[in-house]
Design a protein around this motif. Structure first.
Motif, PDB file in Angstrom:
ATOM      1  N   GLY A 138      -5.372  16.700  -2.063  1.00  0.00           N
ATOM      2  CA  GLY A 138      -6.370  15.741  -2.541  1.00  0.00           C
ATOM      3  C   GLY A 138      -7.522  16.426  -3.263  1.00  0.00           C
ATOM      4  N   ARG A 139      -8.048  17.465  -2.660  1.00  0.00           N
ATOM      5  CA  ARG A 139      -9.200  18.138  -3.287  1.00  0.00           C
ATOM      6  C   ARG A 139      -8.790  18.949  -4.511  1.00  0.00           C
ATOM      7  N   ILE A 140      -7.533  19.384  -4.503  1.00  0.00           N
ATOM      8  CA  ILE A 140      -7.037  20.103  -5.683  1.00  0.00           C
ATOM      9  C   ILE A 140      -6.987  19.140  -6.871  1.00  0.00           C
ATOM     10  N   VAL A 141      -6.472  17.937  -6.615  1.00  0.00           N
ATOM     11  CA  VAL A 141      -6.440  16.925  -7.679  1.00  0.00           C
ATOM     12  C   VAL A 141      -7.873  16.578  -8.096  1.00  0.00           C
ATOM     13  N   ASP A 142      -8.778  16.441  -7.112  1.00  0.00           N
ATOM     14  CA  ASP A 142     -10.195  16.182  -7.431  1.00  0.00           C
ATOM     15  C   ASP A 142     -10.757  17.269  -8.349  1.00  0.00           C
ATOM     16  N   ALA A 143     -10.414  18.514  -8.032  1.00  0.00           N
ATOM     17  CA  ALA A 143     -10.951  19.632  -8.812  1.00  0.00           C
ATOM     18  C   ALA A 143     -10.460  19.571 -10.256  1.00  0.00           C
ATOM     19  N   VAL A 144      -9.198  19.234 -10.441  1.00  0.00           N
ATOM     20  CA  VAL A 144      -8.663  19.166 -11.807  1.00  0.00           C
ATOM     21  C   VAL A 144      -9.332  18.026 -12.569  1.00  0.00           C
ATOM     22  N   GLN A 145      -9.555  16.910 -11.883  1.00  0.00           N
ATOM     23  CA  GLN A 145     -10.253  15.796 -12.542  1.00  0.00           C
ATOM     24  C   GLN A 145     -11.680  16.184 -12.908  1.00  0.00           C
ATOM     25  N   ARG A 146     -12.327  16.891 -11.997  1.00  0.00           N
ATOM     26  CA  ARG A 146     -13.694  17.360 -12.246  1.00  0.00           C
ATOM     27  C   ARG A 146     -13.724  18.284 -13.469  1.00  0.00           C
ATOM     28  N   ALA A 147     -12.750  19.187 -13.527  1.00  0.00           N
ATOM     29  CA  ALA A 147     -12.696  20.135 -14.640  1.00  0.00           C
ATOM     30  C   ALA A 147     -12.369  19.432 -15.949  1.00  0.00           C
ATOM     31  N   SER A 148     -11.652  18.316 -15.851  1.00  0.00           N
ATOM     32  CA  SER A 148     -11.209  17.651 -17.085  1.00  0.00           C
ATOM     33  C   SER A 148     -12.352  16.936 -17.783  1.00  0.00           C
ATOM     34  N   LYS A 149     -13.425  16.681 -17.044  1.00  0.00           N
ATOM     35  CA  LYS A 149     -14.503  15.881 -17.604  1.00  0.00           C
ATOM     36  C   LYS A 149     -15.349  16.685 -18.586  1.00  0.00           C
ATOM     37  N   GLY A 150     -15.042  16.525 -19.860  1.00  0.00           N
ATOM     38  CA  GLY A 150     -15.922  17.078 -20.883  1.00  0.00           C
ATOM     39  C   GLY A 150     -15.722  18.534 -21.217  1.00  0.00           C
ATOM     40  N   ILE A 151     -14.764  19.205 -20.572  1.00  0.00           N
ATOM     41  CA  ILE A 151     -14.678  20.646 -20.778  1.00  0.00           C
ATOM     42  C   ILE A 151     -13.672  21.033 -21.854  1.00  0.00           C
TER      43      ILE A 151
END
Lengths: 154, 283
Positions: A139-152
């Motif tokens: 779950g947190r791994i998927v969260d991290a990828v979503q976090r990284a995907s935002k604007g980068i």
């Protein structure tokens, strides 16, 4: 035998055994232990690297056959050795427990985000299906990828 | 072990001709596992992953020619003239495996669990082999002779596989313990080719080779004759059940670590019913 390749942006050469994998060469000859060895059969993704820009398991690449090719490992995701946005997102999301699978997941997540800057959760899960974590629930791994995907990756 | 990096197909074939103890390596997803575990160490390998000719993919005039070096990842990105092949490619391993593994490797290893192989059988595909002395073209069903056994001579390479575009009514199904990174417990490819009035059904992980369910194919063709090819009418439950039992009867499964023979027959009959009903609606 001699192996020369472009490794994390630098020309490197080392002696390798003819039968050994690129993973062994990376860890033992080039002293880059970020790519992990767990299964040695392409099942776990811990040894994921980019070979000429494509995500592969380095344990399934014959080192000698990588002559002249370009390899990027978890250590070389940023030119200065600082934290890559995906690495920072993993830290911030708490997506790391024991850490063994983390380098492979970060290389795989980077490959995904370069191809698809705003992946859905389903796309993230399919793209990371070859990277096995035995501590967390993903779950947190998927969260991290979503976090990284935002604007980068735009 | 000697390592030769081939730049041309002729170069690779000349090396194989001169070295009877040499083996080809492309994506490495099979051979490297054998080598990493010390189960098999060839005296020589020839790397064939840099040969441009082996990367060609031709879809034209109702015919598909997929060269041996085409990866599963490319099958997902590019037009390959077979929806079932695309579905099968998506079930192979993981992104890492799909970026490395090739159709030629699936044919070279020729495991009964090879995901693309039932599709090739259902499509009546031909395997193109080449040696320094020339080409030969063999129907897939004659190419594979047993578990990981083929008619390929050591001096030959699988250079391509060819099939007729059979339209959109194609389905691949695979039963396994999860979706990713799984070896098929059983798999099935089904093609309803309206233009040729032909049904092709082939089973993976269900016997020593890929098995064509010919009785079920004839039964399926009879159903299509009755309901009308291209009319998108799903046959009755009774007819689908009969198709499923003919598919199950064609299998020659064994009990092994991945599943029992009884389970394999059951799952094949279920997959056959669903695949046929789905394919008819795609015609």
């Amino acid at each position: 035998m001699k192996l020369s390749l472009r490794l994390n942006g630098a020309d490197r050469t080392a002696d390798v055994a003819p039968h050994e994998s690129l993973l062994t060469a990376l860890r033992e000859r080039f002293v880059l232990p970020g790519s992990k060895n767990a299964c040695d059969q392409g099942e776990c993704g811990s040894c994921s690297v980019l070979l000429d820009g494509e995500l592969v398991c380095s344990c399934l690449v014959l080192a000698a056959a990588a002559e002249g090719r370009e390899v990027r490992t978890a250590e070389g995701l940023t030119p200065d050795g600082g934290l890559h946005p995906v690495q920072r997102a993993f830290v911030e999301a708490g997506a790391v427990q024991c850490g063994f699978c983390t380098p492979g997941l970060i290389v795989a997540a980077d490959a995904l985000l370069r191809a698809e800057p705003e992946p859905t959760v389903a796309e993230i899960r399919e793209a990371l299906a070859g990277n096995i974590c035995r501590c967390t629930g993903y779950g947190r791994i998927v969260d991290a990828v979503q976090r990284a995907s935002k604007g980068i990756y735009e | 072990m000697d390592v030769e990096i081939a730049r041309t197909l002729d170069g690779a074939l000349a090396y194989l001709a001169s070295r009877p103890d040499a083996e080809p390596i492309a994506g490495g997803t099979d051979l490297m596992v054998e080598m990493n575990f010390g189960r098999h160490r060839p005296k020589a390998v020839v790397a064939i992953d840099r040969i441009d000719e082996l990367r060609e993919l031709l879809v034209a005039h109702g015919r598909v020619r997929m060269s041996a070096g085409v990866t599963y990842a490319r099958m997902l990105r590019e037009e390959i003239g077979s929806p079932a092949m695309r579905q099968a490619a998506r079930t192979v391993g993981s992104p890492q495996i799909r970026n490395a593994g090739t159709i030629g490797g699936n044919l070279g290893t020729c495991s009964p669990a090879g995901d693309t192989l039932p599709v090739l059988a259902a499509l009546d595909a031909s395997v193109v082999l080449r040696s320094a002395s020339g080409d030969r073209r063999v129907p897939f069903t004659q190419y594979m002779t047993g578990p990981k056994k083929t008619i390929r001579r050591h001096d030959e390479l699988v250079v391509a596989v060819e099939w007729n575009d059979a339209g959109d009514a194609q389905v691949f199904m695979k039963a396994g313990t999860r979706n990713a990174m799984v070896i098929a417990v059983a798999s099935l490819a089904l093609v309803v080719d309206g233009r040729r009035s032909r049904v092709g059904i082939a089973l993976g992980s269900s016997g020593p080779t890929i098995i064509r369910a010919t009785e079920a194919e004839r039964f399926g063709e009879g159903l299509m004759d009755e309901t009308g090819w291209g009319r998108r009418r799903v046959p009755s439950d009774a007819a689908l059940a009969e198709l499923g039992s003919r598919v199950a009867a064609a299998a020659r499964p064994i009990d092994d670590v991945r599943g029992t023979a009884a389970y394999r027959r059951h799952v094949l009959s279920v997959m056959a019913r669903r695949a046929f009903a789905r394919a008819v609606l795609l015609a």
